[in-house]
Design a protein around this motif. Structure first.
Motif, short mmCIF file in Angstrom:
data_model
loop_
_atom_site.label_atom_id
_atom_site.label_comp_id
_atom_site.label_asym_id
_atom_site.label_seq_id
_atom_site.Cartn_x
_atom_site.Cartn_y
_atom_site.Cartn_z
N ILE A 133 14.69 1.74 -3.48
CA ILE A 133 13.34 1.18 -3.69
C ILE A 133 12.93 1.37 -5.14
N GLY A 134 13.22 2.57 -5.69
CA GLY A 134 12.89 2.84 -7.09
C GLY A 134 13.66 1.95 -8.04
N ASN A 136 4.83 6.64 -7.86
CA ASN A 136 4.76 6.95 -6.42
C ASN A 136 5.29 8.36 -6.19
N PRO A 157 14.87 5.82 -0.64
CA PRO A 157 13.85 5.92 -1.70
C PRO A 157 14.40 5.55 -3.07
N ASN A 158 15.66 5.93 -3.34
CA ASN A 158 16.27 5.62 -4.63
C ASN A 158 16.41 4.12 -4.84
N LYS A 163 8.96 12.78 -3.79
CA LYS A 163 9.13 14.03 -3.05
C LYS A 163 10.04 13.84 -1.84
N LEU A 164 9.93 12.68 -1.22
CA LEU A 164 10.78 12.37 -0.07
C LEU A 164 12.24 12.33 -0.50
N PHE A 165 12.52 11.71 -1.65
CA PHE A 165 13.89 11.68 -2.16
C PHE A 165 14.40 13.10 -2.41
N ILE A 183 11.05 7.67 -10.04
CA ILE A 183 10.17 7.11 -9.01
C ILE A 183 8.72 7.53 -9.28
N GLU A 184 8.52 8.81 -9.63
CA GLU A 184 7.17 9.29 -9.91
C GLU A 184 6.60 8.73 -11.21
N TRP A 220 4.76 10.55 -3.60
CA TRP A 220 5.20 10.94 -2.24
C TRP A 220 6.62 10.44 -1.96
N LEU A 221 6.95 9.25 -2.49
CA LEU A 221 8.31 8.73 -2.31
C LEU A 221 9.30 9.57 -3.12
#
Length: 457
Positions: free
Chosen positions: A425-426, A142, A422-423, A147-149, A136-137, A144-145
């Motif tokens: 979305i990634g 992204n 979040p996953n 880190k949220l995951f 994701i990073e 922040w997303l």
């Protein structure tokens, strides 16, 4: 408290998340051209045929060991307690929706494994780190997303699949079948988990390679024997499962009845709890694989969902239906125990198969999720956070035996759901990368095969 958790669970596992989970799998299935069907024989062959290039590839453990670590986390109480809970609440039709979720989930798991290897990094301790937080990073850009995951991943490890649900299942099974007091089970389990998890991924993978194949075969053989004894009831059971998936299931025996939506919700939720496709956990283990090819590891990862749900969960579900145990007054592990006891009544063999299987399944799940949580902690806080996390995790294992079943499963469902978002979305955002890597790999594979044919001539 339970009312609040049930309300939150209903919101988290509402239509939006169900659509996102299955929809992502459908989308990837279409874009990959039914890869989970066409390439499944190749994926299964990769489990047992070593690639010479893998010896020089980066990674901490073999591809098979990485799969066993992932399977150690997926083949757990979801296969025994989760299936029983799904069918008890949603009726036999819930098993059908577990199949649907698993079929499309295989494409999702493939994409997760591929991206995990492609975007993995080496941490300060020299170990491989990868998973949704990294792709994701690095892939989506992204942070922040990501880190949220990682934060949600720690919650799932500590309060969801990783500890409470597994420990409670082990302690209950040991008490009901082996008459071992809960506090003794809690102490023994805590000590065993500490001995293995403090050794890191290599110790966990070695334990998983030893236990996972044995426990899966042991449980499956027991289930097959019961199905052979009840072979005449299988066609009727399959018809009931499919029919119940699309119609309201009437109350019968100790079963209170269910709607189609209840079957769909319970089937998909418990299916995800069991095989973890779309959850983002398995790619964390896949990232540690010693391999040069992200596509090859994606294919191997995909077999995890097939083994977990299509084989093991189906075995449990069919036994519950053909024996008629699903409509009894029992629930959870006690329900599966009752079904196996009815199917193999001689000397109580059936109940011991479930008890022993459950203990091993749940124990390896605890080990696998310790590693997942550790990688999430390392991503957020660096390697300095690993030791404190391991100690906290071990303490939570000791506490889990004394919590109530309904609260544990509800809490597990909630944190599972929020971790998946979040996953997914990634995965959707990086689907183009997955398609391109897949096309390049199979184009190269075709060239190699043509060269091999020319050389043979």
């Amino acid at each position: 408290m339970m009312n609040f958790l049930n309300t939150l669970n209903g919101w988290v596992w509402g239509p939006p998340l169900l659509i996102l989970l299955v929809g992502t799998g459908i989308y990837l299935t279409i874009r990959l051209g039914l890869l989970q069907v066409i390439k499944l024989p190749l994926a299964l062959r990769y489990l047992f045929v070593k690639d010479e290039d893998d010896d020089s590839g980066e990674g901490d453990v073999s591809s098979f060991a990485a799969l066993c670590t992932a399977l150690s986390a997926t083949i757990g109480t979801g296969n025994i307690v989760g299936v029983a809970t799904a069918i008890k609440t949603g009726g036999p039709g819930a098993l059908f929706w577990m199949w649907v979720a698993a079929f499309f989930g295989m494409a999702t798991k493939y994409a997760e494994g591929l991206l995990a290897v492609k975007y993995r990094v080496v941490d300060e301790n020299g170990q491989m780190s990868g998973g949704p937080m990294y792709y994701i990073e690095k892939g989506l850009g992204n942070k922040w997303l990501a880190k949220l995951f990682a934060l949600f991943g720690i919650f799932v490890a500590c309060f969801g699949i990783g500890t409470f649900a597994q420990v409670q299942s082990i302690s209950t099974a040991a008490k009901d079948s082996l008459h071992v007091p809960i506090w003794i089970t809690a102490i023994i389990l805590t000590l065993l988990v500490a001995m293995v998890t403090l050794g890191g991924i290599k110790t966990i993978s070695k334990a998983s390679e030893l236990i996972v194949p044995f426990m899966a075969i042991f449980y499956i053989v027991g289930g097959v024997i019961i199905l052979i004894f009840n072979a005449s009831a299988i066609p009727e059971a399959v018809v009931l499962i499919i029919k119940s998936a699309f119609t309201t299931t009437a109350a019968v025996g100790g079963f209170l009845g269910s709607t189609v939506m209840m079957a769909i919700k319970n089937g998909i939720a418990r299916g995800v709890f069991s095989n973890e496709s779309g959850l983002g956990s398995a790619p964390i283990a896949a990232a540690a694989a010693k391999t040069k090819s992200c596509v090859r590891q994606g294919l191997i990862s995909m077999t995890g969902t097939f083994i977990d749900t299509i084989i093991v969960c189906t075995m449990t579900g069919l036994v519950l239906v053909v024996t008629g145990a699903w409509s009894s007054e029992f629930e959870g592990a006690a329900l599966t125990n009752y079904a196996f006891r009815m199917g193999l009544p001689v000397a109580g063999i059936g109940q011991y198969i479930v008890t022993i299987g459950l203990i091993f399944f749940a124990f390896t799940t605890i080990l696998g999720w310790n590693y997942y949580g550790e990688r999430c902690v390392e991503y957020l806080f660096g390697v300095k956070g690993i030791k404190p996390y391991r100690l906290i995790y071990i303490v939570l294992v000791g506490i889990g035996a004394f919590l109530k079943l309904d609260m544990i499963w509800t809490l597990a469902d909630i944190v599972n759901g929020i971790m998946a978002i979040p996953n997914l979305i990634g995965l959707i955002g990086l689907s183009g990368v997955v398609i391109n890597e897949t096309k390049m790999y199979f184009a190269l594979l075709k060239k190699r095969e043509l060269k091999a044919v020319d050389y043979a001539k």
